[in-house]
Scaffold this active site. Sequence first.
Site, PDB file in Angstrom:
ATOM      1  N   PHE A 174      52.607  25.109  39.475  1.00 30.39           N
ATOM      2  CA  PHE A 174      51.571  25.075  38.445  1.00 30.39           C
ATOM      3  C   PHE A 174      52.272  25.289  37.112  1.00 30.39           C
ATOM      4  O   PHE A 174      53.206  26.097  37.025  1.00 30.39           O
ATOM      5  CB  PHE A 174      50.539  26.197  38.648  1.00 30.39           C
ATOM      6  N   ALA A 175      51.811  24.629  36.069  1.00 35.90           N
ATOM      7  CA  ALA A 175      52.459  24.765  34.760  1.00 35.90           C
ATOM      8  C   ALA A 175      52.470  26.224  34.297  1.00 35.90           C
ATOM      9  O   ALA A 175      53.359  26.644  33.569  1.00 35.90           O
ATOM     10  CB  ALA A 175      51.743  23.902  33.729  1.00 35.90           C
ATOM     11  N   GLU A 227      61.282  30.148  39.527  1.00 36.90           N
ATOM     12  CA  GLU A 227      61.265  29.038  38.567  1.00 36.90           C
ATOM     13  C   GLU A 227      62.529  29.005  37.711  1.00 36.90           C
ATOM     14  O   GLU A 227      63.010  27.932  37.353  1.00 36.90           O
ATOM     15  CB  GLU A 227      60.011  29.113  37.692  1.00 36.90           C
ATOM     16  N   PRO A 237      58.754  31.750  33.649  1.00 36.46           N
ATOM     17  CA  PRO A 237      60.005  32.391  34.087  1.00 36.46           C
ATOM     18  C   PRO A 237      61.210  31.454  34.014  1.00 36.46           C
ATOM     19  O   PRO A 237      62.350  31.911  33.996  1.00 36.46           O
ATOM     20  CB  PRO A 237      59.724  32.777  35.544  1.00 36.46           C
ATOM     21  N   HIS A 273      46.166  29.437  36.812  1.00 40.68           N
ATOM     22  CA  HIS A 273      46.340  28.098  37.389  1.00 40.68           C
ATOM     23  C   HIS A 273      45.660  27.045  36.524  1.00 40.68           C
ATOM     24  O   HIS A 273      45.247  26.008  37.023  1.00 40.68           O
ATOM     25  CB  HIS A 273      45.752  28.021  38.804  1.00 40.68           C
TER      26      HIS A 273
END
Lengths: 346, 436
Positions: free
Chosen positions: A92-93, A69, A98, A138
């Site tokens: 996923f939020a 990320e 990272p 998640h």
Amino acid sequence: MMSADPQTGTKTMNMIEAINSAMDVMLERDPNTVVMGEDVGFFGGVFRATAGLQKKHGKTRVFDTPINECGIIGVAVGMGAYGLRPVPEIQFADYIYPGLDQLVSEAARLRYRSAADFICPMTVRTPFGGGIFGGQTHSQSPESIMTHICGVKTVIPSNPYDAKGLLIAAIEDNDPVVFLEPKRIYNGPFSGYYDRPVEPWSKHDASAVPEGHYRIELGKAATVRSGEALTILAYGTMVHVTKTIVEEMGIDAEIIDLRTLLPLDIEAIETSVKKTGRCLIIHEATRTSGFGAELAALVQERCFYHLEAPVERVTGFDTPYPHSLEWAYFPGPVRIATALTKILKD
Amino acid sequence: MPETTPQKEAGRPASNLPPLSLHIPEPRYRPGDTPDFGDIDVPAVEATLRPSEATKPDAMRELSYGLVRVLDFDGVAKGQWDPKLTPERLRVMLRYMMLVRAFDDRMFRAQRQGKTSFYMKCTGEEATSVASTMALDRGDMCFPSYRQQGILIARDYPLIQMMNQIYSNRGDHLMGRQLPIMYSAPEHGFFSVSGNLATQYPQAVGWAMASASKGDSRIATVWCGEGSSAEGDFHSALTFATVYNAPVIFNVVNNQWAISSFSGFAGGERTTFAARAVGYGIAGLRIDGNDPLAVYAATQWAADRARTNNGPTLIEHFTYRSEGHSTSDDPSAYRPADEATAWPLGDPIARLRQHLETLGEWDAERHEAQTKELDELVKTTQKQSEKLGILGHGMHQPFETMFDDVFEELPWHLKEQCAQMLAEQEAKFGPNWKPE
């Protein structure tokens, strides 16, 4: 500010299809738009939001990335600085952390620190929120973290029509935007009753989505329902949960769907609360330092002499999102009904 | 207080296994010690072969562990890596490097005189930015760290603009928003410097990927220190660069020290920094960073490689930070005072000067004259810059600019906060006060 292209018709879409359509339109219109992220290319994304886009627009416009990320957002900053309009997806939020330094310290501040020598016109799309048995990794709702960053806009749609118009506006915006997609309502509005069948978007007015280009201006809320008894501020999944409970209880509530948390439509909030004299704020994210705290403070500062009851918040609890106890965590019908009863009694 | 944290017992049975021990890296020399770098392997100049720019990384691994050199210690350019620059080009390089040093010295003194908050010299590392930049095309985008003032100087960026930025004065086009030395100059291919380390690494890869995807011919280069090669961003960048074969050059300036932490804390005890490339399938070159011709040659090789779609290169510039980390640092507290002079690879300016003199293209008289000329140039420019203000002496930017550029357009909450700030200033300075 809708501006549907009269040349194109509408099509029934669920929220994933509407989001897909927004990217499709932008990839078509603007050769600088690039879609990237884990699994978004050949496979079309784990939620299928990018399905078919690589085949249609080519591998250099829509491509898979490493599971990284920091790299996804950092590379997008460089692409934006070059002159592209990257649309990175974070799967996923919960995985955005990272990459948060690249968002907070780099994307958000690039325009400011360089006095607009360099800008970062990127839109980070990411599914967020619970209600799908995703467990603690998640299901998170990190919107208040995003709104605390100076230089990033935060957008949360609640239906297919808004999702497409807002996403197009976000991609066309010259500032970095975090576009949080409430994944619980990708396929249909959610009433808050997990044991009832979910109604598909096709039975909902907002599923009639123009196939072409249109924008919904960032920073403008929508009034979902007019009323006199109280104002309810909500966004994403909670708009639908709230609407269901209000209708079941027969309360004459005004529901405001914020749509953009930053910049916020303060005028819509102020006008409504001054009219009704009561305000309930509903979000799924944890309570402490949540976006509800900001809203409550704003309402108190601006509408204090019009208030007939304390501003209330209905939120998730301050725990990590539990897997098996998901529905006890979720701010569902009982929690909202209790708050409504309390605020209307005062 | 309990002796241990309340973790659950691991259920480890009693045993006669030897106790493990934790290794904490320690530099070889501390203040008071006599540094001896005799064990640093400095291979002969001719020993390092130059592969073609299209060579696959796995066929050139030894270059990640060796030391590419061009100038021997007699000032003679030798071997396959010799870029064979004309004397005129060498003199230009020397001039830029000397200008960087003159600029650094004067700005360091300006900070000590209280004219700005902070400054960072690159003494002894001038080649890693000047020679590197000279081997690039002007359109290539540089993503610097905080010690690459040589890029701007080698691209003829106006010195006064650098000074205006350092003083945060009226002429600072960054409106006094950035720490001194965090320049931004897009028209000179110089990306805005960040205070967070190694964040520019993935950004450079993104820029390079964008250039490749648009069929452009420009490449990206990026610098970080060996210390910040430990950051996650560094590894993210290398992963993306190798995956997409991005046209990018990674420079790791191994100057041995990250403030008081020696290179061992970035993993330098175990392997070279160039060898990080090996694990990623990227070409890696470990070069003598105090040899301007080696820096030029390696950069030219890497740039050709990137420009012909042969992929990224990681260059470790093996050098030494002669001065403190910044004006806020006192290196005598953690390392021997004479470590810099004991450094076996010398000083880049002295080595280039020696080379030019060996060629008969330079002499002591010309060197002295150029030193004076550059000192004078810097001094004159400084005076001009100081007429536009110095840090802490008055407000140099219009107050409202604080709120500009957070977003492209000012949203309501920033308009309100701007009005509040202006009201505060009026309360402070009186009713006739007007924003600048």
